[in-house]
Design a protein around this motif. Sequence first.
Motif, PDB file in Angstrom:
ATOM      1  N   UNK A   9       0.811  -1.125  -0.107  1.00 49.73           N
ATOM      2  CA  UNK A   9       0.034  -0.055  -0.164  1.00 49.73           C
ATOM      3  C   UNK A   9       0.954   1.303  -0.040  1.00 49.73           C
ATOM      4  N   UNK A  10       0.890   2.250  -0.963  1.00 51.37           N
ATOM      5  CA  UNK A  10       1.752   3.182  -1.210  1.00 51.37           C
ATOM      6  C   UNK A  10       1.120   4.332  -0.256  1.00 51.37           C
ATOM      7  N   UNK A  11      -0.084   3.944   0.678  1.00 50.92           N
ATOM      8  CA  UNK A  11      -0.531   5.207   1.823  1.00 50.92           C
ATOM      9  C   UNK A  11      -0.028   4.652   3.162  1.00 50.92           C
ATOM     10  N   UNK A  12      -0.108   3.232   3.474  1.00 54.01           N
ATOM     11  CA  UNK A  12       0.232   3.075   4.837  1.00 54.01           C
ATOM     12  C   UNK A  12       1.580   2.170   5.064  1.00 54.01           C
ATOM     13  N   UNK A  13       2.069   1.636   3.694  1.00 51.88           N
ATOM     14  CA  UNK A  13       3.001   0.823   3.678  1.00 51.88           C
ATOM     15  C   UNK A  13       3.010  -0.590   4.151  1.00 51.88           C
ATOM     16  N   UNK A  26     -10.228  -3.260  -8.354  1.00 52.76           N
ATOM     17  CA  UNK A  26      -9.998  -2.136  -7.314  1.00 52.76           C
ATOM     18  C   UNK A  26     -10.143  -2.896  -5.882  1.00 52.76           C
ATOM     19  N   UNK A  27      -8.877  -3.731  -5.520  1.00 54.29           N
ATOM     20  CA  UNK A  27      -8.676  -4.039  -4.528  1.00 54.29           C
ATOM     21  C   UNK A  27      -8.214  -3.083  -3.528  1.00 54.29           C
ATOM     22  N   UNK A  28      -8.403  -3.158  -2.170  1.00 55.26           N
ATOM     23  CA  UNK A  28      -8.086  -2.130  -1.062  1.00 55.26           C
ATOM     24  C   UNK A  28      -7.177  -2.671  -0.342  1.00 55.26           C
ATOM     25  N   UNK A  29      -6.405  -1.848   0.390  1.00 53.64           N
ATOM     26  CA  UNK A  29      -5.403  -2.281   1.545  1.00 53.64           C
ATOM     27  C   UNK A  29      -6.399  -2.752   2.551  1.00 53.64           C
ATOM     28  N   UNK A  30      -6.027  -4.046   3.323  1.00 56.38           N
ATOM     29  CA  UNK A  30      -6.551  -4.624   4.443  1.00 56.38           C
ATOM     30  C   UNK A  30      -6.427  -3.610   5.748  1.00 56.38           C
ATOM     31  N   UNK A  31      -5.527  -2.744   5.613  1.00 55.20           N
ATOM     32  CA  UNK A  31      -5.275  -2.053   6.742  1.00 55.20           C
ATOM     33  C   UNK A  31      -5.904  -0.695   6.893  1.00 55.20           C
ATOM     34  N   UNK A  32      -5.596   0.052   5.725  1.00 58.69           N
ATOM     35  CA  UNK A  32      -5.978   1.503   5.746  1.00 58.69           C
ATOM     36  C   UNK A  32      -7.236   1.670   4.774  1.00 58.69           C
ATOM     37  N   UNK A  33      -7.479   0.888   3.672  1.00 66.11           N
ATOM     38  CA  UNK A  33      -8.751   0.875   3.138  1.00 66.11           C
ATOM     39  C   UNK A  33      -8.341   1.503   1.553  1.00 66.11           C
ATOM     40  N   UNK A  34      -7.100   1.739   1.392  1.00 64.54           N
ATOM     41  CA  UNK A  34      -6.464   2.633   0.222  1.00 64.54           C
ATOM     42  C   UNK A  34      -6.719   1.703  -0.750  1.00 64.54           C
ATOM     43  N   UNK A  35      -7.084   2.348  -2.063  1.00 67.25           N
ATOM     44  CA  UNK A  35      -6.977   1.578  -3.339  1.00 67.25           C
ATOM     45  C   UNK A  35      -5.540   1.295  -3.841  1.00 67.25           C
ATOM     46  N   UNK A  36      -5.406  -0.068  -4.165  1.00 65.83           N
ATOM     47  CA  UNK A  36      -3.932  -0.462  -4.529  1.00 65.83           C
ATOM     48  C   UNK A  36      -3.644  -0.324  -5.994  1.00 65.83           C
ATOM     49  N   UNK A  37      -4.405  -0.716  -6.620  1.00 70.65           N
ATOM     50  CA  UNK A  37      -4.140  -0.675  -8.193  1.00 70.65           C
ATOM     51  C   UNK A  37      -5.109   0.331  -8.827  1.00 70.65           C
ATOM     52  N   UNK A  38      -5.237   1.415  -8.720  1.00 67.35           N
ATOM     53  CA  UNK A  38      -6.514   2.078  -9.132  1.00 67.35           C
ATOM     54  C   UNK A  38      -6.107   3.125 -10.250  1.00 67.35           C
ATOM     55  N   UNK A  39      -4.926   3.101 -10.808  1.00 66.76           N
ATOM     56  CA  UNK A  39      -4.208   3.879 -12.047  1.00 66.76           C
ATOM     57  C   UNK A  39      -4.040   5.300 -11.724  1.00 66.76           C
ATOM     58  N   UNK A  40      -3.725   5.554 -10.378  1.00 64.46           N
ATOM     59  CA  UNK A  40      -3.237   6.855 -10.017  1.00 64.46           C
ATOM     60  C   UNK A  40      -1.888   6.712  -9.795  1.00 64.46           C
ATOM     61  N   UNK A  41      -1.185   7.903  -9.718  1.00 66.62           N
ATOM     62  CA  UNK A  41       0.369   8.179  -9.158  1.00 66.62           C
ATOM     63  C   UNK A  41       0.063   8.414  -7.841  1.00 66.62           C
ATOM     64  N   UNK A  42       0.836   7.753  -7.075  1.00 63.60           N
ATOM     65  CA  UNK A  42       1.048   7.867  -5.556  1.00 63.60           C
ATOM     66  C   UNK A  42       2.540   8.528  -5.125  1.00 63.60           C
ATOM     67  N   UNK A  43       2.376   9.575  -4.501  1.00 61.93           N
ATOM     68  CA  UNK A  43       3.775  10.153  -4.190  1.00 61.93           C
ATOM     69  C   UNK A  43       4.113   9.305  -2.666  1.00 61.93           C
ATOM     70  N   UNK A  44       5.573   8.975  -2.525  1.00 62.59           N
ATOM     71  CA  UNK A  44       6.007   8.007  -1.655  1.00 62.59           C
ATOM     72  C   UNK A  44       7.549   8.534  -0.837  1.00 62.59           C
ATOM     73  N   UNK A  45       7.815   7.887   0.199  1.00 60.91           N
ATOM     74  CA  UNK A  45       9.154   8.251   0.730  1.00 60.91           C
ATOM     75  C   UNK A  45       9.832   7.161   0.329  1.00 60.91           C
ATOM     76  N   UNK A  46      11.125   7.342   0.911  1.00 62.16           N
ATOM     77  CA  UNK A  46      12.294   6.328   0.303  1.00 62.16           C
ATOM     78  C   UNK A  46      11.996   4.903   1.096  1.00 62.16           C
ATOM     79  N   UNK A  47      11.349   4.777   2.206  1.00 63.04           N
ATOM     80  CA  UNK A  47      11.253   3.471   3.158  1.00 63.04           C
ATOM     81  C   UNK A  47       9.940   2.911   2.456  1.00 63.04           C
TER      82      UNK A  47
END
Length: 146
Positions: A9-13, A26-47
Amino acid sequence: MPGSLKLTCHDCGSVNRVPAEKLGAGPKCGVCGAKLAEGKVHEMDLATLEKSVKADDLPLLVDFWAPWCGPCRMMAPEFAKAAQALAPDVRLAKIDTHSHPDAAIRYNIQGIPALILFRNGREVARLAGARPAAQIEAFARQKSPA
């Protein structure tokens, strides 16, 4: 394609296991509910980037950019178009090298924008400079065949 895929998950890791046949639903993260393969660009950190590179079963195309970079800002909408076109087979993300200079060092970024395609835990290809969506798509499809 295996029966299930690991996707970070690019939102919660969190690393999620998704049935391959459900990837387009449109699968979602089991922890935070964010979409995992929605066709959007996600900003992320190095970790999160390093975790995704190591764990994910799908190719990951990352744009190394900075907010002060004119070509980077010009390419952003094209990168977003490519993300829609490549979903759900390739996920796209971006990392701000100004806010995360350690990422530029870690991946030996010499100039921006720089695109790096990762698959199966390793870098498989690079592309330098601003590109239109069609070239980004072609690069990702050519370098990460299914």
